[in-house]
Write a protein that holds these residues in place. Structure first.
Motif, PDB file in Angstrom:
ATOM      1  N   GLU A  55       0.867  -1.172   0.000  1.00 31.92           N
ATOM      2  CA  GLU A  55       0.000   0.000   0.000  1.00 31.92           C
ATOM      3  C   GLU A  55       0.901   1.217   0.000  1.00 31.92           C
ATOM      4  OE1 GLU A  55      -3.207   0.028   2.798  1.00 31.92           O
ATOM      5  OE2 GLU A  55      -3.405  -2.148   2.675  1.00 31.92           O
ATOM      6  N   ILE A  56       1.043   1.804  -1.163  1.00 34.53           N
ATOM      7  CA  ILE A  56       1.921   2.956  -1.290  1.00 34.53           C
ATOM      8  C   ILE A  56       1.101   4.223  -1.416  1.00 34.53           C
ATOM      9  CG2 ILE A  56       3.774   1.601  -2.333  1.00 34.53           C
ATOM     10  CD1 ILE A  56       2.932   2.825  -5.052  1.00 34.53           C
ATOM     11  N   ALA A  57       1.682   5.311  -1.008  1.00 38.08           N
ATOM     12  CA  ALA A  57       1.098   6.627  -1.218  1.00 38.08           C
ATOM     13  C   ALA A  57       1.962   7.318  -2.267  1.00 38.08           C
ATOM     14  CB  ALA A  57       1.086   7.423   0.082  1.00 38.08           C
ATOM     15  N   VAL A  58       1.331   7.844  -3.277  1.00 40.24           N
ATOM     16  CA  VAL A  58       2.053   8.507  -4.360  1.00 40.24           C
ATOM     17  C   VAL A  58       1.958  10.011  -4.137  1.00 40.24           C
ATOM     18  CG1 VAL A  58       2.161   8.838  -6.856  1.00 40.24           C
ATOM     19  CG2 VAL A  58       1.516   6.601  -5.913  1.00 40.24           C
ATOM     20  N   PRO A  59       3.110  10.674  -4.005  1.00 44.35           N
ATOM     21  CA  PRO A  59       3.073  12.119  -3.770  1.00 44.35           C
ATOM     22  C   PRO A  59       2.567  12.877  -4.996  1.00 44.35           C
ATOM     23  CG  PRO A  59       5.346  11.336  -3.942  1.00 44.35           C
ATOM     24  CD  PRO A  59       4.467  10.144  -4.036  1.00 44.35           C
ATOM     25  N   GLU A  60       1.962  14.004  -4.742  1.00 49.41           N
ATOM     26  CA  GLU A  60       1.591  14.899  -5.838  1.00 49.41           C
ATOM     27  C   GLU A  60       2.876  15.391  -6.499  1.00 49.41           C
ATOM     28  OE1 GLU A  60      -1.305  15.444  -7.052  1.00 49.41           O
ATOM     29  OE2 GLU A  60      -2.550  14.538  -5.486  1.00 49.41           O
ATOM     30  N   TRP A  61       2.760  15.872  -7.744  1.00 48.66           N
ATOM     31  CA  TRP A  61       3.941  16.251  -8.517  1.00 48.66           C
ATOM     32  C   TRP A  61       4.860  17.247  -7.815  1.00 48.66           C
ATOM     33  CZ3 TRP A  61       6.237  13.728 -12.171  1.00 48.66           C
ATOM     34  CH2 TRP A  61       5.513  12.803 -12.917  1.00 48.66           C
ATOM     35  N   PRO A  62       4.369  18.340  -7.247  1.00 49.86           N
ATOM     36  CA  PRO A  62       5.307  19.287  -6.623  1.00 49.86           C
ATOM     37  C   PRO A  62       6.118  18.644  -5.490  1.00 49.86           C
ATOM     38  CG  PRO A  62       3.166  20.321  -6.909  1.00 49.86           C
ATOM     39  CD  PRO A  62       2.985  18.856  -7.209  1.00 49.86           C
ATOM     40  N   GLN A  63       5.448  17.859  -4.636  1.00 49.43           N
ATOM     41  CA  GLN A  63       6.150  17.195  -3.535  1.00 49.43           C
ATOM     42  C   GLN A  63       7.116  16.143  -4.077  1.00 49.43           C
ATOM     43  OE1 GLN A  63       2.822  17.658  -3.678  1.00 49.43           O
ATOM     44  NE2 GLN A  63       2.427  19.005  -1.944  1.00 49.43           N
ATOM     45  N   PHE A  64       6.687  15.417  -5.110  1.00 48.12           N
ATOM     46  CA  PHE A  64       7.543  14.403  -5.722  1.00 48.12           C
ATOM     47  C   PHE A  64       8.815  15.032  -6.282  1.00 48.12           C
ATOM     48  CE2 PHE A  64       8.841  12.069  -9.538  1.00 48.12           C
ATOM     49  CZ  PHE A  64       9.132  10.831  -8.981  1.00 48.12           C
ATOM     50  N   LEU A  65       8.659  16.105  -7.030  1.00 49.50           N
ATOM     51  CA  LEU A  65       9.827  16.749  -7.642  1.00 49.50           C
ATOM     52  C   LEU A  65      10.764  17.331  -6.584  1.00 49.50           C
ATOM     53  CD1 LEU A  65       8.134  18.377 -10.744  1.00 49.50           C
ATOM     54  CD2 LEU A  65       9.628  16.357 -10.680  1.00 49.50           C
TER      55      LEU A  65
END
Length: 96
Positions: A55-65
Protein backbone atom coordinates in the motif's frame (compact mmCIF):
# COMPACT_ATOMS: atom_id res chain seq x y z
CA UNK A 1 2.49 -12.58 13.70
CA UNK A 2 6.09 -13.57 12.95
CA UNK A 3 6.62 -12.80 9.26
CA UNK A 4 9.84 -14.85 9.26
CA UNK A 5 8.55 -18.01 10.96
CA UNK A 6 9.06 -19.91 7.70
CA UNK A 7 12.83 -19.63 8.24
CA UNK A 8 12.59 -21.80 11.36
CA UNK A 9 11.45 -24.71 9.18
CA UNK A 10 14.32 -24.53 6.70
CA UNK A 11 17.41 -26.73 6.93
CA UNK A 12 20.91 -25.26 6.71
CA UNK A 13 21.24 -25.80 2.96
CA UNK A 14 17.89 -24.17 2.21
CA UNK A 15 18.73 -21.24 4.50
CA UNK A 16 22.05 -20.76 2.70
CA UNK A 17 20.22 -20.83 -0.64
CA UNK A 18 17.77 -18.21 0.61
CA UNK A 19 20.62 -15.98 1.83
CA UNK A 20 22.37 -16.25 -1.55
CA UNK A 21 19.16 -15.33 -3.39
CA UNK A 22 18.55 -12.32 -1.15
CA UNK A 23 22.18 -11.18 -1.37
CA UNK A 24 22.03 -11.37 -5.17
CA UNK A 25 18.89 -9.22 -5.21
CA UNK A 26 20.39 -6.69 -2.80
CA UNK A 27 23.54 -6.50 -4.93
CA UNK A 28 21.50 -6.03 -8.09
CA UNK A 29 19.63 -3.17 -6.43
CA UNK A 30 22.84 -1.71 -4.96
CA UNK A 31 24.54 -1.74 -8.35
CA UNK A 32 21.70 0.17 -10.00
CA UNK A 33 22.81 3.45 -11.51
CA UNK A 34 21.51 6.38 -13.49
CA UNK A 35 17.76 6.70 -13.94
CA UNK A 36 17.19 3.18 -12.57
CA UNK A 37 17.79 4.62 -9.09
CA UNK A 38 14.38 6.28 -9.25
CA UNK A 39 12.13 3.29 -9.84
CA UNK A 40 9.56 1.39 -7.81
CA UNK A 41 11.10 -2.08 -7.06
CA UNK A 42 8.39 -4.77 -6.85
CA UNK A 43 10.84 -7.43 -8.10
CA UNK A 44 12.96 -6.93 -4.97
CA UNK A 45 9.94 -6.91 -2.68
CA UNK A 46 8.67 -10.06 -4.41
CA UNK A 47 11.48 -12.02 -2.75
CA UNK A 48 9.65 -11.80 0.56
CA UNK A 49 7.52 -14.83 1.40
CA UNK A 50 4.37 -12.84 2.15
CA UNK A 51 2.42 -11.99 -0.95
CA UNK A 52 0.88 -8.60 -0.43
CA UNK A 53 0.29 -5.67 -2.69
CA UNK A 54 2.22 -2.86 -0.99
CA UNK A 55 0.00 0.00 0.00
CA UNK A 56 1.92 2.96 -1.29
CA UNK A 57 1.10 6.63 -1.22
CA UNK A 58 2.05 8.51 -4.36
CA UNK A 59 3.07 12.12 -3.77
CA UNK A 60 1.59 14.90 -5.84
CA UNK A 61 3.94 16.25 -8.52
CA UNK A 62 5.31 19.29 -6.62
CA UNK A 63 6.15 17.20 -3.54
CA UNK A 64 7.54 14.40 -5.72
CA UNK A 65 9.83 16.75 -7.64
CA UNK A 66 11.07 18.37 -4.42
CA UNK A 67 11.84 14.88 -3.13
CA UNK A 68 13.75 14.04 -6.33
CA UNK A 69 15.79 17.22 -5.99
CA UNK A 70 16.55 16.42 -2.34
CA UNK A 71 17.52 12.84 -3.27
CA UNK A 72 19.91 14.17 -5.94
CA UNK A 73 21.38 16.68 -3.44
CA UNK A 74 21.91 13.79 -1.03
CA UNK A 75 23.85 11.93 -3.74
CA UNK A 76 26.12 14.97 -4.09
CA UNK A 77 26.70 14.95 -0.34
CA UNK A 78 27.12 11.19 0.05
CA UNK A 79 28.95 10.48 -3.23
CA UNK A 80 30.61 13.66 -4.49
CA UNK A 81 33.14 11.48 -6.33
CA UNK A 82 30.54 9.55 -8.35
CA UNK A 83 30.86 9.96 -12.12
CA UNK A 84 28.23 12.17 -13.72
CA UNK A 85 26.19 11.17 -16.75
CA UNK A 86 24.42 13.35 -19.29
CA UNK A 87 22.24 10.78 -21.07
CA UNK A 88 18.55 11.56 -21.19
CA UNK A 89 15.94 9.06 -20.13
CA UNK A 90 14.98 7.18 -23.29
CA UNK A 91 11.66 5.51 -22.61
CA UNK A 92 9.72 3.03 -20.61
CA UNK A 93 11.40 1.00 -17.93
CA UNK A 94 11.64 -2.71 -18.61
CA UNK A 95 9.42 -5.06 -16.66
CA UNK A 96 10.79 -6.80 -13.60
Amino acid sequence: MDLDADLDRLDRNRLAEEVRKLRAAIREHRDTSGMELCWHHPKLWGLLPERVEPEIAVPEWPQFLRGCVRYRQNLDEERPDAPRMTEEYQGERGTD
